[in-house]
Design an enzyme around this catalytic site. Sequence first.
Site, PDB file in Angstrom:
ATOM      1  N   ILE A 142      -7.011   7.466  -1.148  1.00 13.44           N
ATOM      2  CA  ILE A 142      -6.911   6.012  -1.155  1.00 13.44           C
ATOM      3  C   ILE A 142      -7.734   5.532   0.039  1.00 13.44           C
ATOM      4  O   ILE A 142      -7.591   6.043   1.152  1.00 13.44           O
ATOM      5  CB  ILE A 142      -5.435   5.552  -1.067  1.00 13.44           C
ATOM      6  CG1 ILE A 142      -5.337   4.012  -1.080  1.00 13.44           C
ATOM      7  CG2 ILE A 142      -4.733   6.112   0.147  1.00 13.44           C
ATOM      8  CD1 ILE A 142      -3.883   3.511  -1.157  1.00 13.44           C
ATOM      9  N   SER A 143      -8.638   4.597  -0.188  1.00 10.69           N
ATOM     10  CA  SER A 143      -9.565   4.163   0.863  1.00 10.69           C
ATOM     11  C   SER A 143      -8.831   3.503   2.023  1.00 10.69           C
ATOM     12  O   SER A 143      -7.744   2.934   1.871  1.00 10.69           O
ATOM     13  CB  SER A 143     -10.585   3.177   0.292  1.00 10.69           C
ATOM     14  OG  SER A 143     -11.363   3.776  -0.712  1.00 10.69           O
ATOM     15  N   GLN A 144      -9.458   3.552   3.212  1.00 14.19           N
ATOM     16  CA  GLN A 144      -8.872   2.879   4.364  1.00 14.19           C
ATOM     17  C   GLN A 144      -8.808   1.378   4.096  1.00 14.19           C
ATOM     18  O   GLN A 144      -9.663   0.815   3.390  1.00 14.19           O
ATOM     19  CB  GLN A 144      -9.681   3.167   5.622  1.00 14.19           C
ATOM     20  CG  GLN A 144     -11.036   2.474   5.664  1.00 14.19           C
ATOM     21  CD  GLN A 144     -11.822   2.750   6.930  1.00 14.19           C
ATOM     22  OE1 GLN A 144     -12.855   3.386   6.868  1.00 14.19           O
ATOM     23  NE2 GLN A 144     -11.334   2.282   8.055  1.00 14.19           N
TER      24      GLN A 144
ATOM     25  N   ARG B   1       0.817  -1.217   0.000  1.00 11.94           N
ATOM     26  CA  ARG B   1       0.000   0.000   0.000  1.00 11.94           C
ATOM     27  C   ARG B   1       0.853   1.272   0.000  1.00 11.94           C
ATOM     28  O   ARG B   1       0.467   2.292  -0.590  1.00 11.94           O
ATOM     29  CB  ARG B   1      -0.950  -0.004   1.205  1.00 11.94           C
ATOM     30  CG  ARG B   1      -2.013   1.102   1.191  1.00 11.94           C
ATOM     31  CD  ARG B   1      -3.024   0.869   2.306  1.00 11.94           C
ATOM     32  NE  ARG B   1      -4.163   1.777   2.221  1.00 11.94           N
ATOM     33  CZ  ARG B   1      -4.319   2.862   2.969  1.00 11.94           C
ATOM     34  NH1 ARG B   1      -3.412   3.166   3.883  1.00 11.94           N
ATOM     35  NH2 ARG B   1      -5.381   3.628   2.841  1.00 11.94           N
TER      36      ARG B   1
ATOM     37  N   PHE C 220     -17.488   8.166   0.760  1.00  8.52           N
ATOM     38  CA  PHE C 220     -16.549   8.168  -0.353  1.00  8.52           C
ATOM     39  C   PHE C 220     -16.627   9.493  -1.091  1.00  8.52           C
ATOM     40  O   PHE C 220     -17.617  10.219  -0.988  1.00  8.52           O
ATOM     41  CB  PHE C 220     -16.887   7.037  -1.339  1.00  8.52           C
ATOM     42  CG  PHE C 220     -16.392   5.681  -0.929  1.00  8.52           C
ATOM     43  CD1 PHE C 220     -15.226   5.162  -1.462  1.00  8.52           C
ATOM     44  CD2 PHE C 220     -17.092   4.923  -0.003  1.00  8.52           C
ATOM     45  CE1 PHE C 220     -14.768   3.905  -1.093  1.00  8.52           C
ATOM     46  CE2 PHE C 220     -16.642   3.666   0.377  1.00  8.52           C
ATOM     47  CZ  PHE C 220     -15.477   3.167  -0.180  1.00  8.52           C
TER      48      PHE C 220
END
Length: 217
Positions: free
Chosen positions: A63-65, A37, A205
Amino acid sequence: MAEPDWAKARADMVTAQLERRGVREPRVLEAMRHVPRHMFVPREQQAGAYEDRALPIGYAQTISQPYMVAIMSAALGPLAGKRVLEIGTGSGYQAAVLAELAAEVITIERRPELGETARRTLTSLGYTSITVIVGDGSLGHPPCAPYAGILVTAGAPQVPASLKAQLADGGRLVVPVGSHDHQDLVVIERAGATFVEVRAEACVFVPLIGSEGWQPP
């Protein structure tokens, strides 16, 4: 300064953030242990790459968790040997996780700059089964349909009809649906001409911009 032990950071992330919160799908957990990541975020963000939070990647995108990446990937169901579509390439991290689970990934990004950066990162990491396309993701990508799974990494005001139409029989669509500041994950499974919809976790989001999403500001 010594390079951080990124492999340990990923292993700790999986244990503390995913397994302890109920993520059980073995292939998803293994993918999250494997995909680096920290390579998908700006250098100044790398120290926090394995924390349980979204991170900025530029152009007002994130960038999503890790937890959200994991539960959305798991919600698609088994993907081995199948083709999947991702809407909202962003950094390319979610596409990389999907490439660990599926045979082929088509991913669409609205912003050319982000799409090119993601393409370079994915290529540098050896991902050859991912195709990055710049365009309106709310319309999907009919030339490669149908898809065994479609994952949307942006919040939509309603489920895009074009994406439902591009699902294979037995396939699943995972999409956040709601307002600009609050959505619920919606999981839709196709059975012939029937679509079964289940609402899952609350989430937030960035907006899905496009013909079947939110209109550009």
